[in-house]
Design an enzyme around this catalytic site. Structure first.
Site, short mmCIF file in Angstrom:
data_model
loop_
_atom_site.label_atom_id
_atom_site.label_comp_id
_atom_site.label_asym_id
_atom_site.label_seq_id
_atom_site.Cartn_x
_atom_site.Cartn_y
_atom_site.Cartn_z
CB CYS B 162 -0.91 -0.12 1.31
SG CYS B 162 -1.94 -1.74 1.05
CG HIS B 291 -2.09 4.39 5.12
ND1 HIS B 291 -1.95 4.40 3.86
CD2 HIS B 291 -1.91 3.05 5.55
CE1 HIS B 291 -2.05 2.91 3.42
NE2 HIS B 291 -1.93 2.29 4.35
CD GLU B 302 -1.77 7.37 9.47
OE1 GLU B 302 -2.90 6.62 9.07
OE2 GLU B 302 -1.31 8.18 8.45
CG HIS B 325 -6.46 0.78 1.49
ND1 HIS B 325 -5.68 1.41 0.73
CD2 HIS B 325 -5.90 0.03 2.61
CE1 HIS B 325 -4.43 1.17 1.07
NE2 HIS B 325 -4.60 0.54 2.36
CG PHE B 383 0.56 -6.14 4.01
CD1 PHE B 383 -0.09 -5.58 5.15
CD2 PHE B 383 0.17 -7.55 3.70
CE1 PHE B 383 -1.29 -5.80 5.54
CE2 PHE B 383 -1.28 -7.74 4.04
CZ PHE B 383 -1.84 -6.85 5.20
#
Lengths: 264, 397
Positions: B162, B291, B302, B325, B383
């Site tokens: 991502c 994010h 985050e 997403h 990831f």
């Protein structure tokens, strides 16, 4: 024409008949001695046994060449940036997921899914070494080695830090193998640095060119070069085996190759 | 770093085709997420689907590349005059002096997923019509765009889950910086596929309602699809109001393959590195596009990272409640949203979020704010512990 200079401080290489850099260097310096023997990889002791069991050949190959290249010099693994490239990552894992998704229950294991990301090898490497330095993972189909070398060289030019380049490919199982006929597993790693040091093997000056590429001198190695994206590095590795000053051209994208001048 | 011009950009997501639709959806706080059936998915989930992809025809000379991902790429390239701007740049700089660096997490894997359902029952072979090279292979979308726009410079796909299409800005910045190229088409394209829907489901990370970033009740992501393209050029003679890429920060978590570092260590490093490259202090940043995936742990981590670097005043929001997403495309989609915020003096409030989690402390916007800002940060984390923060700026008089 812009040219980027880097220095090679370490090399890792595993492929069928090329069993680590010490062995491969002797073979590539006398290519008629090449014999195609099955791929042999060392055990990766730095990962916990539970992690090791989950890894397929592709990630083990990437880790093996990365360790060999990094340990050939005094590089501090915890502070080393990395560039990984592969045409398709872990092809066995991808095939297993595609088979599961074509089955009635579509159950994918969570481990298979997180191992399916293209940056899985880079992720395992950063976990094993504790390095929080930037890492990138590229694909450029057949041009992965050239793309990774260009990226590593432009990183070194931008930040004046060493960079570990790791390029690996493994064959798909059937049925995808028929459509994407990568014939061998091939992994190569280069530890590249911005300045010459006591561990430096040679310097490389890299630029874009439209000059035709240099093939390999014997059919078996030329077939490997042509059939495995990572093996597009073979003409450079042959030059590194002798470290004789020379200029060679390796394949990059269609109509755009890389010229590399090697300085002892 | 030398800032780079980013005046030319476009995006296509579940919010609509191009910048006008995107901006009006942001202004209306409209979500593109819907509970709907897609392909053969049999899970209760909301998706951010781009309407009409099944009806897109690839240009006649590009038919070999036909797959959902490249249809989405072509649809986006043809919005907002983007292709015309690329052709003008190609004539100005030369076709070999423009790179193509795109991010994707799954490329056109949907084509192989469908082909595996049509294997020959005797031989196991895939249908002869399946072109792996032009669809499923990770490089396919960059190969497609390079040929579609007839560009001849360096090219690659970054695939770091991502963070993929955030990191392409770094590649372009370095290659322009060392003189290999003068400009680059960067961006990201990721389209719906079964691998991500069933994969994230196996990790129990998918919500069965539209995702709720930073909400006390958040319970997972909504998968979306999207494309975004940005033309990066040297900014030797930047003018007032030009939009600029001013910093790129990258780091690794070195912690776990699918869970972020519990203290947000990697996220913090990436944000700080972007500030350092731009030579900016945290208090000068007017907006952070988080994010903000809406999983319980990602948002908590985050938040720790953001508040450690910026404190608790900087306005923040996640736009994943709008678009879902978009995975490997998220970095570039959200870069475009930051560019819109800078151009239109407008900070998008998040949608989907009703009650911000009292355990999170950043200044999360629930409503839009009309406000002129000079610098905006965009976070993308993936990831494998891959982190990238981008800093964008508007040149003020």
């Amino acid at each position: 024409m812009t040219a980027l200079q880097v220095f090679v401080d370490g090399i890792g290489l595993y492929a069928p008949g090329l069993d680590g850099w010490t062995h491969a260097r002797a073979v590539l310096a006398a290519p008629q001695t090449y014999r195609a023997t099955p791929l042999q990889l060392p055990s990766i002791d730095s990962l916990p046994a539970a992690e090791r069991r989950r890894l397929g050949v592709a990630v083990k190959l990437a880790m093996a060449v990365a360790y060999d290249a990094a340990q050939a010099s005094s590089a501090d693994l915890q502070h080393l940036g990395t560039v990984f490239a592969s045409s398709a990552g872990d092809c066995d894992n991808c095939h297993q997921i595609l088979e599961s998704l074509a089955s009635p229950d579509r159950a994918i294991s969570p481990t298979r899914f997180h191992n399916s990301v293209h940056n899985a090898a880079a992720g395992y490497w950063s976990i094993a070494t504790g390095s929080q330095r930037p890492s990138t993972s590229l694909s450029a189909q057949d041009a992965g080695f050239g793309a990774a070398l260009l990226e590593a060289a432009s990183q070194i030019h931008s930040n004046a830090q060493s960079c570990l380049l790791v390029v690996f490919d493994t064959p798909y199982p059937e049925p995808l193998h028929t459509l994407r006929s990568v014939t061998h597993a091939f992994g190569v790693a280069l530890l590249l640095t911005p300045v010459r040091s006591a561990s430096t093997l040679c310097g490389l000056t890299i630029s874009l060119t439209q000059t035709p590429i240099h093939p390999m001198p014997i059919p078996e190695l030329e077939a490997m070069r042509g059939n495995v994206p990572a093996a597009r590095a073979l003409p450079l590795l042959s030059a590194l085996a002798t470290t004789q000053p020379q200029t060679l051209v390796i394949e990059y994208l269609q109509g755009l190759n890389l010229s590399i001048t090697l300085q002892a | 770093m030398q800032p780079l011009l980013i005046n030319t950009f476009t995006t296509t997501t579940a919010l609509g085709r191009g910048l006008t639709d995107t901006l009006s959806a942001l202004r209306a706080q409209r979500s593109g997420l819907q509970a709907r059936s897609w392909e053969t998915v049999d899970l209760p989930t909301c998706l951010g689907e781009v309407d009409g992809l099944d009806a897109i025809n690839l240009r006649a000379d590009m038919q070999a590349f036909d797959c959902r991902n490249n249809r989405l790429a072509q649809l986006a390239l043809e919005q907002d005059g983007f292709m015309q701007s690329v052709q003008t740049a190609a004539e100005h700089y030369g076709r070999q002096r423009i790179g193509v660096f795109l991010g994707s997490s799954t490329s056109g894997i949907l084509s192989s997923e469908q082909a595996y359902r049509q294997r020959d029952p005797v031989s196991g072979a895939l249908p002869a019509s399946h072109s792996y090279r032009h669809t499923h292979n990770m490089f396919s979308v960059a190969d497609f765009v390079r040929h579609y726009a007839d560009l001849q410079g360096p090219a690659c796909v970054v695939s770091t889950a991502c963070s993929s299409s955030a990191k392409v800005f770094g590649i372009a910045q370095r290659m322009i910086g060392c003189g290999l190229i003068d400009a680059a088409v960067v961006g990201g394209v990721d389209s719906l596929c079964l691998t991500t829907v069933y994969g994230f489901n196996s990790l129990q990370l998918i919500s069965n309602r539209p995702c709720m970033p930073f909400d006390a009740q958040r319970d997972g992501i909504s998968i979306g699809e999207g494309a975004a393209f940005i033309l990066l050029e040297r900014a030797d003679q930047a003018q007032t109001d030009d939009l600029l890429l001013s910093g790129v920060g990258e780091s690794s978590d070195a912690h776990h393959m699918s869970s972020p570092h519990p203290e947000g260590r990697g996220a913090r490093l990436a944000m700080q590195a972007a500030l350092d490259m731009a030579g900016l202090q945290p208090q000068t940043i007017g907006y952070i596009n988080l994010h903000g995936t809406a999983t319980p742990s990602n948002d908590a981590v985050e938040d720790l990272g953001v508040t450690a670097v910026f404190g608790t005043n900087t306005p923040c929001s996640s736009t994943k409640g709008h678009t879902g997403h978009t995975l490997g495309a998220a970095g570039s989609v959200e870069a475009v949203i930051c560019a819109l915020a800078l151009r239109h003096d407008f900070l998008p409030g998040g949608v989907g979020t009703r009650t911000p989690d009292p355990r999170l402390h950043c200044n999360y916007l629930l409503t839009n704010q009309e406000q002129a800002i000079t610098h905006a940060l965009s976070n993308s984390f993936g990831f494998g512990g891959s982190n990238c923060s981008l800093l964008f700026s508007r040149k003020r008089a």
